[in-house]
Design an enzyme around this catalytic site. Structure first.
Site, short mmCIF file in Angstrom:
data_model
loop_
_atom_site.label_atom_id
_atom_site.label_comp_id
_atom_site.label_asym_id
_atom_site.label_seq_id
_atom_site.Cartn_x
_atom_site.Cartn_y
_atom_site.Cartn_z
CD GLU A 89 -18.97 -101.03 -15.96
OE1 GLU A 89 -19.69 -101.08 -17.00
OE2 GLU A 89 -17.82 -100.58 -15.97
CG HIS A 130 -22.69 -90.27 -1.33
ND1 HIS A 130 -22.00 -91.46 -1.34
CD2 HIS A 130 -22.61 -89.81 -0.04
CE1 HIS A 130 -21.54 -91.71 -0.11
NE2 HIS A 130 -21.90 -90.73 0.68
#
Ligand SMILES: Cc1ncc(C[n+]2csc(CCOP(=O)(O)OP(=O)(O)O)c2C)c(N)n1
Lengths: 320, 312
Positions: A58, A131
């Protein structure tokens, strides 16, 4: 019009943008297969050079996208799980976000970070339930927290939004939903909130998947209190003008935000309201607890997420 | 090389005197690497650089006047005073910026190479980094991506023996060239004190990249004559033993090259550079400071207006 699934809207926005702009390409894990649903079929349509399966690196591919964007491409980077954003925080907050200013305006980095399945999904426990949009708002990295599919493209398409890096958080709780769409499917202007329901007594600001919860509470309390529900849509920048107008009308404010309480978006909205708006009662927020880690057991998971019951209580509290 | 040396010596003095506020990471001693590599690049080829970036940026063709003005933090600087020593960039020359985070440029260069290929441009990207960066995961991730896709990237590792105070032998397992070769790249180790050796290896690597045989890895064995940062000299830290610095100075890349050139060429280069650097100093000193009211200018390329930190 038939109900449009949230995931279809995300997919269609991406497909349209790829058709429109040759420079748009998708980088991510299992994107050729379209594991998350958003990129399904795009490799067949646009080829594996534009829908590129990445190895599990990533940090590498996030900055690869930065370099590609500086060299003229418009990459969309899909992250399989929201917590990967912690892994690439350096690459986004400290590299992509900073290039425009650091170079004195010589470049911008028009990358879109797509985070499908953000927030809690049942039983995914500590490392898959975050989140983290407030974190990106804090560093100024333009997170969107999408809710309505009438607005799919604006969220990530550089043409509609901004040439700067943008993170699109698509809440898990909306991924499987569908909704009647009215009007044009078009871009959301940057920093433009939407008033979902008009009201006169309390302004409830709800973000992302909490908009339906806020609307539900507003409907349930309709005989007792008139709630105005405002969705900021883009959490950075926030549409302060629309929020301010609403609070000017109601004088009362509750924010419902699926961030951790400490330094979350809810805190920022309350602080701004305290500084700038004429509140007639102390405002409230409904959020996750400070520094929350979501537990595995479903009852515990739900206990830490902002709920309709908490919102109802908060609305009653600001009415006192 | 002469330009980098002279420029840096002036910067070093200015850093010690406090004229350059942030100090510098001097490149003195390593000039042959930047010059040897950049001499093989075209204008549109891309480089990413490091915290020790002055040499790379100048060798890629940045205007020394605007570069020094940048270190001065003025509006005439390459980055309009927003970047300074560790972020100096001139994107029109393919200089994607010096970078303050060790290893961060490697995937960015890889991305530039990938973009060039997608757009059908015959560009090569070079990423400079130190030996310390070989311990950064992101560099190894970039190796993997570049090698997997045979991208036109040259990874140039400037092994100057130290990562700040940590000797390379105490920070790096195995051998850099073998590590890179393990990714399937062509990898060489060369004498980084000899500009002609570096240029020859870089030419082969750049040419190979243009033919689609990339990526390449080039370990350049070199040495920095000064401390890690000008601050180090100011506080008087030292971690290098005995006459180590002197031994490397005996192999000063500038002396080595000077001895190969006719005396009149040397003299005219020296004179030209001295004038250039004088001009740069005068230019930087007289160029205007930015308006504090513009401190957030360029934060976004798009239409976002950031709210100020205090609202009254
Ligand atoms: C990722 C990261 N870790 C630590 C630092 C602090 N730091 C700056 S330069 C440096 C040493 C770098 O050594 P090396 O990569 O060998 O390059 P050199 O300084 O020798 O040119 C360190 C530790 C940093 N900037 N980035």
């Amino acid at each position: 019009m038939a109900p449009l699934a949230y995931i279809t809207a995300l997919h269609q926005a991406l497909r349209d943008e790829m058709a429109r702009d040759e420079r748009v390409c998708v980088l991510g894990e299992d994107v050729r297969l379209g594991l998350t649903g958003i990129t399904q079929g795009l490799a067949q349509a646009y080829g594996p050079e534009r829908v590129v399966d990445m190895p599990l690196s990533e940090q590498g591919f996030t900055s690869l996208a930065t370099g590609a964007a500086m060299a003229g491409q418009r990459p969309v980077v899909e992250f399989q799980i929201p917590s990967l954003l912690y892994l690439v925080f350096e690459q986004i907050a400290n590299q992509a976000h900073k290039f425009s200013l650091m170079t004195g305006g010589q470049v911008s980095v028009p990358v879109t970070y797509l985070v499908p399945g953000s927030g809690s999904r049942s039983g995914m426990a500590g490392q898959h339930s975050d989140h983290p949009y407030s974190l990106f708002a804090h560093v100024g990295s333009r997170p969107w927290c999408r809710r309505r599919r009438r607005t799919p493209t604006g969220c990530w398409c550089p043409r509609c939004a901004t040439p700067d890096p943008v993170a699109v958080f698509a809440p898990t709780m909306l991924m499987g939903t569908a909704e009647e769409v009215t009007g044009e499917l078009g871009p959301v202007p940057l920093g433009s909130a939407r008033v979902h329901r008009e009201g006169t007594d309390v302004t409830v600001v709800a973000v992302g998947h909490l908009v339906p919860t806020a609307l539900q509470v507003a409907a349930e309390l309709a005989g007792e209190v008139s709630i105005e529900v405002v969705d900021p849509r883009t959490v950075y920048p926030v549409d302060w003008a629309t929020l301010g107008e609403s609070v000017a009308k109601t004088g009362r404010l509750v924010v419902m935000d699926d961030s951790n309480r400490m330094c979350g978006l809810g805190g920022e909205i309350l602080a701004t309201a305290a500084e700038e708006y004429a509140l007639v009662a102390p405002p409230k927020r409904v959020s996750r607890p400070d520094g929350a880690v979501i537990p595995y057991a479903l009852a515990l998971d739900h206990a830490l997420l902002p709920s309709a019951a908490q919102l109802t209580e908060a609305v009653r509290a600001v009415l006192k | 090389m002469r330009l980098i040396r002279e420029f840096e010596e002036r910067c070093f003095e200015m850093a010690l005197s406090g004229e350059l506020v942030g100090g510098i990471h001097p490149y003195i001693g390593q000039e042959a690497v930047a010059v040897g590599v950049c001499s093989q690049l075209d204008v549109q080829d891309v480089i990413t650089s490091t915290h020790r970036g002055h040499g790379h940026v100048l060798a890629k063709g940045a205007d020394p006047k605007r570069m020094l003005a940048e270190l001065y933090g003025t509006t005439e600087g390459l980055n309009r005073g927003r970047g300074g020593s560790m972020h100096a960039a001139d994107v029109s020359l393919g200089i994607f910026g010096a970078n303050g985070i060790v290893g961060a440029g490697a995937p960015i260069a890889t991305g530039a190479a990938w973009a060039a290929r997608r757009a059908g441009r015959e560009q090569v990207a070079v990423s400079f980094f130190g030996d310390g960066a070989l311990s950064q995961g992101v560099v190894l991730e970039a190796f993997n991506l570049a090698a997997l896709w045979s991208l036109p990237v040259v990874f140039v590792c400037e092994n100057n023996g130290y990562a700040t105070s940590l000797p390379v032998g105490r920070g790096l397992a195995g051998d850099p060239v073998r590590r890179a070769a393990g990714f399937g790249m062509t990898a060489w180790s060369v004498d980084g004190m000899d500009v002609e050796t570096v240029a020859e290896a870089a030419a082969a690597a750049v040419d190979g990249c243009r033919r689609g045989a990339g990526p390449y890895f080039l370990e350049c064995k070199t040495y920095r004559f000064h401390g890690h940062h000008s601050f180090e000299q100011q506080v008087g830290i030292d971690y290098r033993e005995g006459d180590e610095v002197a031994r490397w100075q005996d192999r000063d890349p500038l002396t080595l090259q000077r001895d190969r050139l006719p005396a009149d060429v040397v003299a005219s280069v020296d004179a030209e550079i001295a004038a250039l650097v004088e001009d740069a100093v005068a230019f930087a000193r007289s160029s205007p400071a930015p308006d504090p009211g513009d401190a957030l200018e360029y934060l976004y390329a798009g239409p976002i207006a950031a709210r100020p930190g205090s609202v009254l």
